[in-house]
Design a protein around this motif. Sequence first.
Motif, PDB file in Angstrom:
ATOM      1  N   ASP A  87       1.478   2.120   6.007  1.00 12.02           N
ATOM      2  CA  ASP A  87       0.416   0.989   5.668  1.00 12.02           C
ATOM      3  C   ASP A  87      -0.687   1.388   4.858  1.00 12.02           C
ATOM      4  O   ASP A  87      -1.347   0.506   4.326  1.00 12.02           O
ATOM      5  CB  ASP A  87      -0.350   0.463   7.052  1.00 12.02           C
ATOM      6  N   LYS A 115       0.111   1.915   1.858  1.00 15.12           N
ATOM      7  CA  LYS A 115       0.507   1.214   0.564  1.00 15.12           C
ATOM      8  C   LYS A 115       0.904  -0.112   0.801  1.00 15.12           C
ATOM      9  O   LYS A 115       1.218  -1.136  -0.044  1.00 15.12           O
ATOM     10  CB  LYS A 115       1.931   1.854   0.319  1.00 15.12           C
ATOM     11  N   SER A 116       0.199  -0.885   1.932  1.00 10.61           N
ATOM     12  CA  SER A 116       0.591  -2.219   2.221  1.00 10.61           C
ATOM     13  C   SER A 116      -0.207  -3.072   1.225  1.00 10.61           C
ATOM     14  O   SER A 116      -1.261  -2.690   0.739  1.00 10.61           O
ATOM     15  CB  SER A 116      -0.058  -2.303   3.701  1.00 10.61           C
ATOM     16  N   ARG A 117       0.460  -4.231   0.876  1.00 14.50           N
ATOM     17  CA  ARG A 117      -0.249  -5.228  -0.029  1.00 14.50           C
ATOM     18  C   ARG A 117      -1.409  -6.002   0.515  1.00 14.50           C
ATOM     19  O   ARG A 117      -2.523  -6.469  -0.126  1.00 14.50           O
ATOM     20  CB  ARG A 117       0.839  -6.338  -0.289  1.00 14.50           C
ATOM     21  N   GLU A 118      -1.515  -5.848   1.953  1.00 12.76           N
ATOM     22  CA  GLU A 118      -2.711  -6.528   2.853  1.00 12.76           C
ATOM     23  C   GLU A 118      -3.794  -5.652   2.693  1.00 12.76           C
ATOM     24  O   GLU A 118      -3.703  -4.396   3.458  1.00 12.76           O
ATOM     25  CB  GLU A 118      -2.237  -7.006   4.219  1.00 12.76           C
ATOM     26  N   ARG A 138      -4.463  -1.738   5.239  1.00 17.49           N
ATOM     27  CA  ARG A 138      -5.007  -0.619   4.518  1.00 17.49           C
ATOM     28  C   ARG A 138      -6.063  -0.025   5.117  1.00 17.49           C
ATOM     29  O   ARG A 138      -6.049   1.232   5.428  1.00 17.49           O
ATOM     30  CB  ARG A 138      -5.040  -0.747   3.020  1.00 17.49           C
ATOM     31  N   ASN A 155      -7.259   5.023  -1.766  1.00 13.04           N
ATOM     32  CA  ASN A 155      -7.379   3.855  -0.911  1.00 13.04           C
ATOM     33  C   ASN A 155      -8.995   3.904  -0.824  1.00 13.04           C
ATOM     34  O   ASN A 155      -9.775   2.806  -0.849  1.00 13.04           O
ATOM     35  CB  ASN A 155      -6.874   3.730   0.483  1.00 13.04           C
TER      36      ASN A 155
END
Length: 507
Positions: free
Chosen positions: A206, A208-211, A215, A292
């Motif tokens: 997660d 690397k999640s787009r959301e 993240r 992140n």
Amino acid sequence: MQRARKEEGRGGPERAGEGGSRPVEMEMTAEERKIIKHLDKCDFTEIHRYFVDKTAARKALSREEKQKLKEEAEKLQQEFGYCTLDGHREKIGNFKTEPPGLFRGRGDHPKMGMLKRRILPEDVTINCSRDSKIPKPPAGHQWKEVRSDNTVTWLASWTENIQNSIKYVMLNPSSKLKGEKDWQKYEVARRLKGVVDEIRSQYRADWKSREMKKRQCAVALYFIDKLALRAGNEKEEGETADTVGCCSLRVEHIQLYPEADGCQHVVELDFLGKDSIRYYNRVPVEKPVYKNLQLFMENKSRGDDLFDRLTTTSLNKHLQDLMDGLTAKVFRTYNASVTLQEQLRALTRAEDSVAAKILSYNRANRAVAILCNHQRATPKTFEKSMQNLQLKIEAKKKQVAEAKAELKQARAGHKCRGDDRSRSFLEKRERLLEKLEEQLMRLSTQATDKEESKQVALGTSKLNYLDPRISVAWCKRFGVPVERIYNKTQRERFAWALDMAGEDFEF
């Protein structure tokens, strides 16, 4: 569960004065407040002298008077300190309310110095079964409410006036009900052991999640898992001190260093945690976490939330989806217990003395306390007690040196004479030296332990985060009396663990 029955003839948690009269409380009137503007100009020496005299009088009591007070306290304990739960007589935790006084709070609390008012029967709700004899309030008073609610475990409750929070009279930690809850808590943490690798793989993915919300949740969960951070509860502005947890971290609480202390991707955390205890840590993190965090801090001012898409509620919901009963505290309990078990395995040697094994145990416990940020201020009596301990060590060293000299003479005497009498004397000298050396080692170990623990609170983790079965199993495996790890009250609390854990128990 049947409803708790109050013992026959029980009164409330605190009897509010004899004959229903309200105790006198000294509080400034509206007129006095107009006159007195600065308390530092008031003379409190008379009040101070009164309490100093009371303390001196208490210390000067004879043995008979002290025994009489002890018997009176025991009589109160027998009358108010027990209830009947499911047909069993159970001990109550604390059946007294706090007396009126000034509120202190933890750290720099915004409500420090406010007046805590006396709790009267009219403030108290009693909770007992319908078929029990309802305790009578003091003459001239009545309870706020008497209810029969078997979905809760408290026996009496009231609301204090400073933070408007509810206080409870609960069962003693050694009660069957509390023991069952303790056991269930550690069993949930043990269940986490079976799925923790899967959860870790999930939050890593997660990162690397787009959301953005996913993240942030994944990075927060990494901190909760790796650093044993609390989730952090939402609270009203100005109601409590400015303390935060993981979800409520702000940009000002975090610093990022590409390289520091010979490590890459270092995060520095500096904030006030629970009870206004400072949390400070510099820790290297995985590169995706570092990247992140940089992203979360972009275009934000110091006072902005680091995890602005995340709340404690949404995090807890996510944890529940990962495993039934999972919370941030379960991660703390799991990581604390696993750390203790691993440290005990690494530090304990079977050939060590009991004193050395206990030092190893306390060092393992310290590793957990540091992980959970259980700090304390160095006790005021620390220097004096260490000096006394050093004096004892020096005196014992002198005794050991004298015993060695006497043993040397005894060996020479036995070599010359070779009779039974000289052999017996030699054996006595050997036993004495062995005993003195053991005492010296125990004192030295005690001094080391004391020095290492001066700013670390070991009790919180030992009683709330460490599965007691790990400690009991360790005691049985290495021949350490369990009394050296848990005192009488703690053994009563963890009676279930003493019965349940064999020497091969694994968390």
